[in-house]
Design a protein around this motif. Sequence first.
Motif, mmCIF file in Angstrom:
data_model
loop_
_atom_site.group_PDB
_atom_site.id
_atom_site.type_symbol
_atom_site.label_atom_id
_atom_site.label_comp_id
_atom_site.label_asym_id
_atom_site.label_seq_id
_atom_site.Cartn_x
_atom_site.Cartn_y
_atom_site.Cartn_z
ATOM 1 N N CYS A 54 -5.047 91.209 -22.156
ATOM 2 C CA CYS A 54 -5.768 89.991 -22.561
ATOM 3 C C CYS A 54 -6.839 90.306 -23.613
ATOM 4 C CB CYS A 54 -6.402 89.318 -21.337
ATOM 5 S SG CYS A 54 -5.181 88.568 -20.242
ATOM 6 N N ALA A 55 -7.538 91.437 -23.469
ATOM 7 C CA ALA A 55 -8.583 91.797 -24.437
ATOM 8 C C ALA A 55 -7.971 92.059 -25.811
ATOM 9 C CB ALA A 55 -9.349 93.018 -23.943
ATOM 10 N N ILE A 56 -6.833 92.774 -25.854
ATOM 11 C CA ILE A 56 -6.175 93.040 -27.138
ATOM 12 C C ILE A 56 -5.659 91.730 -27.733
ATOM 13 C CG2 ILE A 56 -4.158 94.157 -28.184
ATOM 14 C CD1 ILE A 56 -4.632 96.482 -26.192
ATOM 15 N N TRP A 57 -5.060 90.892 -26.907
ATOM 16 C CA TRP A 57 -4.541 89.593 -27.364
ATOM 17 C C TRP A 57 -5.666 88.761 -27.972
ATOM 18 C CZ3 TRP A 57 0.506 87.492 -26.339
ATOM 19 C CH2 TRP A 57 0.654 86.150 -26.690
ATOM 20 N N LEU A 58 -6.770 88.643 -27.219
ATOM 21 C CA LEU A 58 -7.887 87.830 -27.709
ATOM 22 C C LEU A 58 -8.528 88.455 -28.947
ATOM 23 C CD1 LEU A 58 -9.529 86.867 -24.297
ATOM 24 C CD2 LEU A 58 -8.236 85.368 -25.822
ATOM 25 N N GLY A 59 -8.686 89.777 -28.933
ATOM 26 C CA GLY A 59 -9.278 90.457 -30.094
ATOM 27 C C GLY A 59 -8.409 90.292 -31.331
ATOM 28 N N TRP A 60 -7.100 90.459 -31.220
ATOM 29 C CA TRP A 60 -6.188 90.321 -32.359
ATOM 30 C C TRP A 60 -6.237 88.904 -32.914
ATOM 31 C CZ3 TRP A 60 -3.287 93.548 -35.252
ATOM 32 C CH2 TRP A 60 -2.330 92.987 -36.092
ATOM 33 N N ASN A 61 -6.144 87.922 -32.010
ATOM 34 C CA ASN A 61 -6.078 86.532 -32.464
ATOM 35 C C ASN A 61 -7.440 85.956 -32.819
ATOM 36 O OD1 ASN A 61 -3.209 85.831 -32.305
ATOM 37 N ND2 ASN A 61 -3.473 86.363 -30.155
ATOM 38 N N GLU A 66 -6.191 84.769 -40.406
ATOM 39 C CA GLU A 66 -5.393 83.683 -39.817
ATOM 40 C C GLU A 66 -3.917 83.844 -40.067
ATOM 41 O OE1 GLU A 66 -6.090 79.387 -39.979
ATOM 42 O OE2 GLU A 66 -8.205 79.944 -40.047
ATOM 43 N N SER A 67 -3.545 84.433 -41.161
ATOM 44 C CA SER A 67 -2.117 84.589 -41.447
ATOM 45 C C SER A 67 -1.464 85.596 -40.497
ATOM 46 C CB SER A 67 -1.923 85.031 -42.899
ATOM 47 O OG SER A 67 -2.535 86.277 -43.112
ATOM 48 N N TRP A 68 -2.215 86.493 -39.935
ATOM 49 C CA TRP A 68 -1.682 87.485 -39.005
ATOM 50 C C TRP A 68 -1.725 87.023 -37.545
ATOM 51 C CZ3 TRP A 68 -3.854 92.924 -40.655
ATOM 52 C CH2 TRP A 68 -3.407 93.221 -41.932
ATOM 53 N N GLN A 69 -2.460 85.994 -37.257
ATOM 54 C CA GLN A 69 -2.608 85.525 -35.884
ATOM 55 C C GLN A 69 -1.357 84.779 -35.429
ATOM 56 O OE1 GLN A 69 -6.154 83.142 -35.680
ATOM 57 N NE2 GLN A 69 -7.499 84.849 -36.226
ATOM 58 N N PHE A 70 -0.872 85.064 -34.232
ATOM 59 C CA PHE A 70 0.288 84.346 -33.694
ATOM 60 C C PHE A 70 -0.132 83.357 -32.601
ATOM 61 C CE2 PHE A 70 -0.120 88.520 -31.769
ATOM 62 C CZ PHE A 70 -0.217 88.245 -30.415
ATOM 63 N N ASP A 71 -1.383 83.440 -32.121
ATOM 64 C CA ASP A 71 -1.920 82.482 -31.155
ATOM 65 C C ASP A 71 -3.356 82.208 -31.566
ATOM 66 O OD1 ASP A 71 -2.132 80.858 -28.935
ATOM 67 O OD2 ASP A 71 -2.476 82.504 -27.527
ATOM 68 N N PRO A 72 -3.532 81.373 -32.588
ATOM 69 C CA PRO A 72 -4.864 81.227 -33.188
ATOM 70 C C PRO A 72 -5.904 80.645 -32.229
ATOM 71 C CG PRO A 72 -3.306 79.661 -34.135
ATOM 72 C CD PRO A 72 -2.544 80.524 -33.203
ATOM 73 N N ARG A 73 -7.147 81.001 -32.507
ATOM 74 C CA ARG A 73 -8.272 80.536 -31.726
ATOM 75 C C ARG A 73 -8.438 79.038 -31.883
ATOM 76 N NH1 ARG A 73 -14.513 81.916 -32.877
ATOM 77 N NH2 ARG A 73 -15.330 80.762 -31.121
ATOM 78 N N ALA A 74 -8.064 78.532 -33.005
ATOM 79 C CA ALA A 74 -8.211 77.097 -33.262
ATOM 80 C C ALA A 74 -7.385 76.290 -32.271
ATOM 81 C CB ALA A 74 -7.783 76.777 -34.688
ATOM 82 N N ASN A 76 -6.932 77.211 -29.157
ATOM 83 C CA ASN A 76 -7.441 77.641 -27.848
ATOM 84 C C ASN A 76 -6.489 78.596 -27.109
ATOM 85 O OD1 ASN A 76 -9.828 76.135 -28.063
ATOM 86 N ND2 ASN A 76 -8.776 74.302 -27.348
ATOM 87 N N TYR A 77 -5.869 79.468 -27.869
ATOM 88 C CA TYR A 77 -4.997 80.486 -27.285
ATOM 89 C C TYR A 77 -3.947 79.867 -26.354
ATOM 90 C CZ TYR A 77 -8.947 83.296 -28.847
ATOM 91 O OH TYR A 77 -9.959 83.851 -29.603
ATOM 92 N N THR A 78 -3.248 78.918 -26.839
ATOM 93 C CA THR A 78 -2.251 78.191 -26.040
ATOM 94 C C THR A 78 -1.156 79.114 -25.527
ATOM 95 O OG1 THR A 78 -2.670 76.278 -27.453
ATOM 96 C CG2 THR A 78 -0.728 76.189 -26.056
ATOM 97 N N LEU A 79 -0.666 80.010 -26.339
ATOM 98 C CA LEU A 79 0.420 80.908 -25.927
ATOM 99 C C LEU A 79 -0.040 81.848 -24.804
ATOM 100 C CD1 LEU A 79 3.318 81.722 -26.427
ATOM 101 C CD2 LEU A 79 2.520 83.280 -28.194
ATOM 102 N N LEU A 80 -1.251 82.368 -24.881
ATOM 103 C CA LEU A 80 -1.784 83.238 -23.827
ATOM 104 C C LEU A 80 -1.908 82.464 -22.515
ATOM 105 C CD1 LEU A 80 -2.973 85.934 -22.904
ATOM 106 C CD2 LEU A 80 -5.223 85.096 -23.636
ATOM 107 N N THR A 81 -2.396 81.233 -22.610
ATOM 108 C CA THR A 81 -2.516 80.397 -21.422
ATOM 109 C C THR A 81 -1.144 80.141 -20.808
ATOM 110 O OG1 THR A 81 -4.447 79.341 -22.410
ATOM 111 C CG2 THR A 81 -3.423 78.216 -20.553
ATOM 112 N N LEU A 82 -0.164 79.877 -21.644
ATOM 113 C CA LEU A 82 1.199 79.640 -21.170
ATOM 114 C C LEU A 82 1.768 80.891 -20.495
ATOM 115 C CD1 LEU A 82 3.659 77.747 -21.076
ATOM 116 C CD2 LEU A 82 4.339 78.722 -23.269
ATOM 117 N N ILE A 83 1.564 82.049 -21.095
ATOM 118 C CA ILE A 83 2.080 83.305 -20.524
ATOM 119 C C ILE A 83 1.428 83.590 -19.170
ATOM 120 C CG2 ILE A 83 2.091 85.814 -20.824
ATOM 121 C CD1 ILE A 83 2.514 85.313 -23.807
ATOM 122 N N LEU A 84 0.098 83.423 -19.095
ATOM 123 C CA LEU A 84 -0.593 83.684 -17.831
ATOM 124 C C LEU A 84 -0.195 82.678 -16.751
ATOM 125 C CD1 LEU A 84 -4.143 84.689 -19.119
ATOM 126 C CD2 LEU A 84 -2.315 86.176 -18.286
#
Length: 193
Positions: A54-61, A66-74, A76-84
Amino acid sequence: MAQQRTPAPLDDPAPRRTHRFRNPMSGDMFGRAAEGFARLMGTPGFLIGMTLFCAIWLGWNTLTPESWQFDPRALNYTLLTLILSLQASYAAPLLLLAQNRQDDRDKVQAEQDRQSNERNHATTDFITREIASLRLALNDVATRDFVRGELRDLLREVEEEKDEEMLRAIVREELASALGRGDDPGKETPTTP
């Protein structure tokens, strides 16, 4: 020449066919897998790994462009929430399955313990009864001190009889010698002053 297979007699059972693929839902395999998963989730390594993930995911995104982010902060980390959420939705039933299997094992163990306790209790009762019967039997058996006392009494009686017998023999000898000299045993011998 081609070798012909002879059919098995009707009274022989058919040989078991082995399946090429095992069904993961059959037998005990799925339950063991669920218990393995539950054991894995209960380890400190899993918690540390999830925290790092989770720390690496949040730190990366958060920190990358923005072009490198796959679950942008804008978003609200929707993909991380879905995975968890998906992980939690699978983890809960698997943990319950593992707990149910553990409960079943505990019931079997408790039943075996109960049966073992009953056997131990029955054995203890039997041994107690045997010890009680041995004590009763030993009360009827003469003890060493009792036998010694009886032997002492018999020895005393024999010695007394022996002494009496010796005394009688002495008296007989005296009588016989007195009669042999012509003395009258009923007559008193005069004593000289």
